[in-house]
Enzyme design. Structure first.
Site, PDB file in Angstrom:
ATOM      1  N   ASN A 427     -35.017  34.503  44.318  1.00 49.52           N
ATOM      2  CA  ASN A 427     -35.816  33.742  43.358  1.00 49.52           C
ATOM      3  C   ASN A 427     -36.911  34.624  42.788  1.00 49.52           C
ATOM      4  OD1 ASN A 427     -36.907  31.120  42.166  1.00 49.52           O
ATOM      5  ND2 ASN A 427     -38.672  31.814  43.362  1.00 49.52           N
ATOM      6  N   GLU A 428     -36.957  34.729  41.475  1.00 51.41           N
ATOM      7  CA  GLU A 428     -38.022  35.471  40.788  1.00 51.41           C
ATOM      8  C   GLU A 428     -38.154  36.895  41.317  1.00 51.41           C
ATOM      9  OE1 GLU A 428     -41.596  33.137  40.866  1.00 51.41           O
ATOM     10  OE2 GLU A 428     -40.655  31.414  39.889  1.00 51.41           O
ATOM     11  N   ASN A 429     -37.014  37.560  41.499  1.00 54.23           N
ATOM     12  CA  ASN A 429     -37.037  38.919  42.037  1.00 54.23           C
ATOM     13  C   ASN A 429     -37.401  39.967  40.998  1.00 54.23           C
ATOM     14  OD1 ASN A 429     -34.335  37.489  43.556  1.00 54.23           O
ATOM     15  ND2 ASN A 429     -36.074  38.137  44.797  1.00 54.23           N
TER      16      ASN A 429
END
Length: 822
Positions: A427-429
Site C-alpha cells: 500500500n502506497e509503496n
C-alpha cells in the site's frame, strides 16, 4: 448421586475409551489472571522474582489486566502526548493438565505487537517478529523441566510461570512503517490460547474448494502437514464433508505414513455444490480426524464453493454473474481498547457493516484476526487482505524477509476462507521517507518476488496493490489513488477520472475514496468550499495533501469537515457507480474512525475521521446514505439526527433531505404533509427525496413515511430553527444535560456578546475535571475527547460521577473559562 449425573458420568467415560471427537485436542483462551507493566525489565527474572524471593516490596508495580490487551488503549488519542512505543511485560501462572500421554502443550498467539518473546520461568521458549500473523510456541519440554524443580512445588505451588515481553518500539527495519497513517500498536491485543494436542497432530489443514463457472462441477481437495517432530509410524486419517445443512455429503478414510511436508488427506468430486455468495453464504464443513495409538486429533474447517473472475478491462464476476463490489475498509481499532477488540466487539462491528449493505471489505493494512475472516465467510463479505508493507519504501534483508514471511503466513493461515478474493502485496509503496535510498527498480524487484510467491502459494486467487503507479503492471489488480472532492478536484470529477484510470490497467478496482467528517458538525451550505477548487488538477492524493496547512486549495484543507458535505460526496459517488457497467467495485475508506499518530491537528486530535461510524460504532449520517443505495430491507432516515439547531432567515425555505431505499416517501413537517416524492437514484441529492420547506422559529418536527409495496417504515426528528444572527463567540456556557447510570453528559455552548448561540463556531475547547468523578475522554470520538473542535458552536463530554462531588471546566482560547459543580 442423582440419576442424570450417573448417566453423564458413564457417557463421558465411554466416550473417552472410544476416542470420540469430543475427546480431541483442547484449547482455552487465556483471558484472566494476567498482570502487566508498561516498561522494560532488567530481565525475565524480575517477573518471577517476587514469587521466588517472597519480596512484597519488589518493583516495578504490576497492574491486573484482561486479555486481549493493548499498551495504547488510551494514549493513542491522548491530545497531549505521543503514544507509547516501547517494551511491556505480561505475566501469569498456568495450571498445566495435558490429558494426552506424550502430548504437546502449545501457546497459540492470534497476533501480538510487534516483537514478542516468551518465557517459561527464566527459559526463553520462543518469539516472533510481526504484529499481525498467527504463531505458535511449543512449551511442552520447558514445562516438563520446570515441573522437576523445587520452585514449581513450593513457591509456585504447582503452577507454571509464563512471562511475555511485547515491544512496539520504532524500528525502520520492520513492517509496517512508522510513517503509516495508523498506530503501530503494542501488546497481546489478540487472543492467546493454551492448547493441548496428542503426540501426532496436524499443524495445518488446507482445503481447496473448486467449482466451474456454471457451478455444475465441483472438486474438494484436502491437504495437511503433520506437526513436527513426530515418531515414525502410520496414522489413520478420515475426512468428512458436511453440506450447509449439516448432512454428510462425502467421506473418506486413508492410512498415511508419518512424514514431513504437505500430504493429501482426501479428495472428492461434487456435482452442483451449493455456491457461496454474499446473498447466500453457504458453507460446507470439513472434519479431519487423525488417530494414532488410541489418541485422536480433530480439526474442523469451513469452506465454500465459488468461482471468481476479475474480467480484463471489465467488471468482477462471481459464479459467472457480475457482482459490483460494494465495499469499505477496516482497521483493528476501537474506543477505549485500541487494537484489543474482543470477539463480541468484532461481531458487532462486522454485523453493522453488513447492515450498511457492504459485500466487500479491504482489511487495511495487515492480516487481521481469524474472527474477522470467519465472520466475512458467514456474513457473505468478500475480502482483500494484505500484508503491512505500507509506505516508507524498502528496507534491508530483515525487512524484506519479514514481508515474505508475513505473506506466506497470511495466505497459509487464511487459505480456506471462501470470502478471500485478493492477496494484497502493498500500500502506497511510492511514499518515500523511511530510508535514505528510494530506488524504484529495487521496489519493483521486491514487488515481483511478493507477487510470484503469492501465486506459488495460491494460484487460484488474485494479487493487488494500491497506489504505486510504477508497479501497477506487476499485480493482477491495481487500485490508483482517486480522492475526488477531498484531496484533489471536486466530487463530480469522480466518474471521468475513474474511466481514465480504468483504461490504463488490465484490471481496475477502486479502493479508498471518501472524506473526513467531524461527527455532530453540520452545514447549511456544505459545498461552499468547492468554489475554491481548480478543475483539471486530477483526483489523486499527493505528498502534503493530508496536511491542514499550506498548498493548493482542496476540500481536505478548506472544507468545513461537516457530515453534510460528506453525505453529498458519498451520495454522488454511489449514484455514479450505478452507471459504470465496467466497474468491478469500489471501497469507501474506512468504515470507522481510527487513531493515527500523523494527524495531531484534526478536530479530534490523532484521529482519522473519514469513517461513516465513530470509533465507538455510533453511526454518522453518511451510514444511512450507503444503506439507501446498498440495502433491500426497507429503511428511511431524515438527515440531521445529530443536528439540534438549524439556522437561516425568517420564511427562508430550507432543504430537508431523506435517505431511503423505498420507492416513495412522504414528508410531514409540523404535522403538515409536504407531498410525496418518488426515489430516483440519478436525481442528486438524496435520490430526489428532498423538500424545500419554510421552517418556523423554534421547534420543528419532521416525520418521513417510506412505502415499498406493502411495507411502510417511518423516521422522525425534532430540530430548532434559529433566525437570530450572531457575531464572534464571546463566552462559554457549561451545563449538565442528562445523567444515566452514574454517567453525566455535559454540553458547552458558544455564545456571542448578546447571548446568541454561534451555530457555525468551530473553536477548540478543552474540558477539565477535579474531584471524585472521572472524565470519560481519550476515546477518540467527538463526545469523548477533552480537547476537541466545536461542532456548530457546541461540544459534549461525559463524566463518570462515582457518586462524588466534582467541578467540571471548559476553556477556549480568548474566552473566560466556564465551571460547573457536579
Amino acid at each position: 448421586m442423582k440419576k442424570h449425573t450417573v448417566i453423564c458420568f458413564w457417557l463421558l467415560l465411554l466416550l473417552s475409551f472410544l476416542g470420540h471427537p469430543a475427546a480431541a485436542q483442547q484449547s482455552t483462551r487465556l483471558t484472566d489472571g494476567w498482570e502487566f507493566v508498561r516498561q522494560d525489565l532488567g530481565s525475565v527474572w524480575e517477573a518471577v522474582r517476587p514469587v521466588v524471593a517472597g519480596n512484597p516490596e519488589s518493583v516495578p508495580l504490576w497492574t491486573p489486566v484482561t486479555l486481549p490487551h493493548c499498551f495504547n488503549a488510551r494514549d493513542a488519542v491522548d491530545p497531549d502526548v505521543n503514544y507509547y512505543q516501547g517494551p511491556g511485560w505480561y505475566r501469569t501462572q498456568l495450571a498445566i493438565q495435558n490429558p494426552y500421554a506424550n502430548g504437546r502443550t502449545l501457546l497459540h498467539f492470534e497476533g501480538a505487537g510487534q516483537k514478542t518473546r516468551v518465557f517459561i520461568y527464566s527459559t526463553e521458549v520462543g518469539g516472533h517478529v510481526g504484529g499481525y500473523d498467527e504463531w505458535t510456541v511449543d512449551i511442552t519440554q520447558a514445562v516438563a523441566e520446570f515441573q522437576k524443580t523445587e520452585a514449581f512445588k513450593t513457591q509456585f505451588k504447582g503452577k507454571i510461570p509464563l512471562s511475555i515481553r511485547c515491544d512496539n518500539s520504532r524500528d525502520l527495519e520492520m513492517m509496517p512503517s512508522d510513517l503509516s497513517d495508523f498506530n503501530v500498536y503494542g501488546g497481546l491485543y489478540r487472543y492467546l490460547n493454551l492448547r493441548y494436542e496428542p503426540a501426532v497432530s496436524l499443524e495445518r489443514v488446507a482445503v481447496k474448494a473448486e467449482v466451474d463457472k456454471a457451478g455444475k462441477q465441483g472438486q474438494l481437495t484436502v491437504k495437511g502437514d503433520f506437526r513436527e517432530p513426530f515418531a515414525s509410524g502410520n496414522a489413520q486419517v478420515s475426512v468428512r464433508l458436511l453440506d450447509p445443512r449439516g448432512k454428510q455429503a462425502a467421506k473418506s478414510q486413508v492410512s498415511l505414513s508419518l512424514k514431513s511436508g504437505e500430504l493429501e488427506l482426501g479428495s472428492f468430486k461434487m456435482k452442483a455444490p451449493r455456491l457461496w455468495s454474499p446473498e447466500r453464504p453457504d458453507l460446507y464443513t470439513v472434519q479431519v480426524t487423525v488417530t494414532t495409538d488410541g489418541q485422536t486429533f480433530q480439526q474442523t474447517e469451513k469452506v465454500g464453493f465459488r468461482h471468481i473472475e476479475f474480467v480484463e478491462h471489465g467488471p468482477f464476476l462471481l459464479n459467472g454473474q457480475r457482482l459490483l463490489l460494494r465495499g469499505t475498509h477496516r482497521h483493528e481499532d476501537h474506543a477505549g481498547v485500541a487494537a484489543a477488540m474482543t470477539e463480541p466487539q468484532i461481531r458487532q462491528e462486522m454485523r453493522l457493516m453488513k447492515q450498511m449493505g457492504i459485500n466487500f471489505i479491504r482489511l487495511g493494512h495487515y492480516q487481521q484476526s481469524r474472527i474477522v475472516l470467519n465472520l466475512c465467510d458467514s456474513l457473505g463479505i468478500t475480502v482483500w487482505e494484505e500484508i503491512p508493507w505500507c509506505r516508507g519504501g524498502l528496507g534491508g534483508e530483515a525487512y524484506q524477509s519479514q514481508g515474505l514471511r508475513m505473506l506466506t503466513n497470511m495466505i497459509q493461515q487464511h487459505y480456506n476462507h471462501p470470502a478471500v478474493l485478493i492477496w494484497g502485496l502493498g500500500n502506497e509503496n511510492d511514499w518515500p521517507g523511511d530510508f535514505p535510498e528510494f530506488d524504484k527498480e529495487k521496489i519493483r524487484t521486491y514487488m515481483k518476488s511478493l507477487n510470484n510467491l503469492a501465486h506459488q502459494l495460491d494460484p487460484a486467487r488474485y494479487t493487488a496493490i494500491r497506489r504505486c503507479d510504477f508497479c501497477k503492471d506487476i499485480p493482477d489488480v491495481y487500485s490508483p489513488s482517486i480522492w475526488a472532492g477531498w484531496y484533489r478536484g471536486i466530487y463530480t470529477d469522480y466518474k471521468e477520472v475513474s474511466e481514465q484510470e480504468f483504461k490504463s490497467v488490465k484490471r481496475f478496482l477502486h479502493v479508498e475514496w471518501g472524506g473526513d467528517s467531524h461527527a455532530g458538525r453540520h452545514s447549511e451550505n456544505p459545498d461552499n468550499a468547492l468554489a475554491k477548487i481548480s478543475r483539471g488538477q486530477g483526483a489523486d492524493e499527493r505528498a502534503g495533501d493530508a496536511s491542514l496547512f499550506g498548498g493548493s486549495a482542496r476540500v481536505s484543507k478548506d472544507g468545513d469537515w461537516s457530515e453534510s458535505y460528506l453525505c453529498n460526496l458519498v451520495d454522488w459517488h454511489l449514484k455514479e457507480q450505478e452507471t459504470m457497467p465496467w466497474l468491478s467495485g469500489a471501497a469507501y475508506w474506512p468504515f470507522k474512525d481510527f487513531s493515527t499518530p500523523v494527524r495531531p491537528d484534526n478536530p479530534i486530535p490523532y484521529m482519522n475521521q473519514k469513517g461513516v461510524v465513530e470509533r465507538d460504532l455510533t453511526p454518522k449520517e453518511a451510514f444511512y446514505v450507503f444503506q439507501s443505495y446498498w440495502t433491500t430491507a426497507p429503511m428511511v432516515h431524515i438527515y440531521g439526527h445529530s443536528w439540534p439547531v438549524r439556522w437561516g432567515d425568517a420564511g427562508e425555505k430550507k432543504m430537508v433531505k431523506v435517505y431511503s431505499n423505498a420507492a416513495e416517501v412522504e414528508l410531514f413537517v409540523n404535522g403538515q404533509s409536504q407531498g410525496v416524492k418518488r426515489r430516483n437514484s440519478q436525481d442528486f441529492p438524496a435520490a430526489g427525496l428532498r423538500w424545500l420547506v419554510a421552517l418556523r422559529e423554534g421547534e420543528n418536527t419532521f416525520r418521513a413515511v417510506a412505502r415499498q409495496g406493502k411495507a411502510t417504515v417511518q423516521d422522525q426528528i425534532t430540530q430548532r430553527y434559529q433566525t437570530a444572527k450572531w457575531s464572534k463567540p464571546a463566552k462559554l456556557t457549561l451545563e449538565k444535560t442528562g445523567e444515566t447510570n452514574g454517567v453525566a453528559t455535559l454540553e458547552v455552548k458558544m455564545l456571542d456578546a448578546q447571548g446568541v448561540p454561534c451555530l457555525d463556531a468551530a473553536n477548540w475547547v478543552r474540558f477539565g475535571l477535579i474531584g471524585g468523578g472521572q472524565l470519560l475522554d481519550d476515546l477518540g470520538t467527538s463526545s469523548s475527547s477533552r480537547k476537541v473542535q466545536a461542532y456548530n458552536g457546541r461540544a459534549i463530554i461525559r463524566v463518570q460521577t462515582n457518586g462524588l462531588r466534582s467541578v467540571a471546566s471548559v476553556a477556549s482560547e480568548g474566552l473566560e473559562i466556564a465551571f460547573l459543580n457536579l
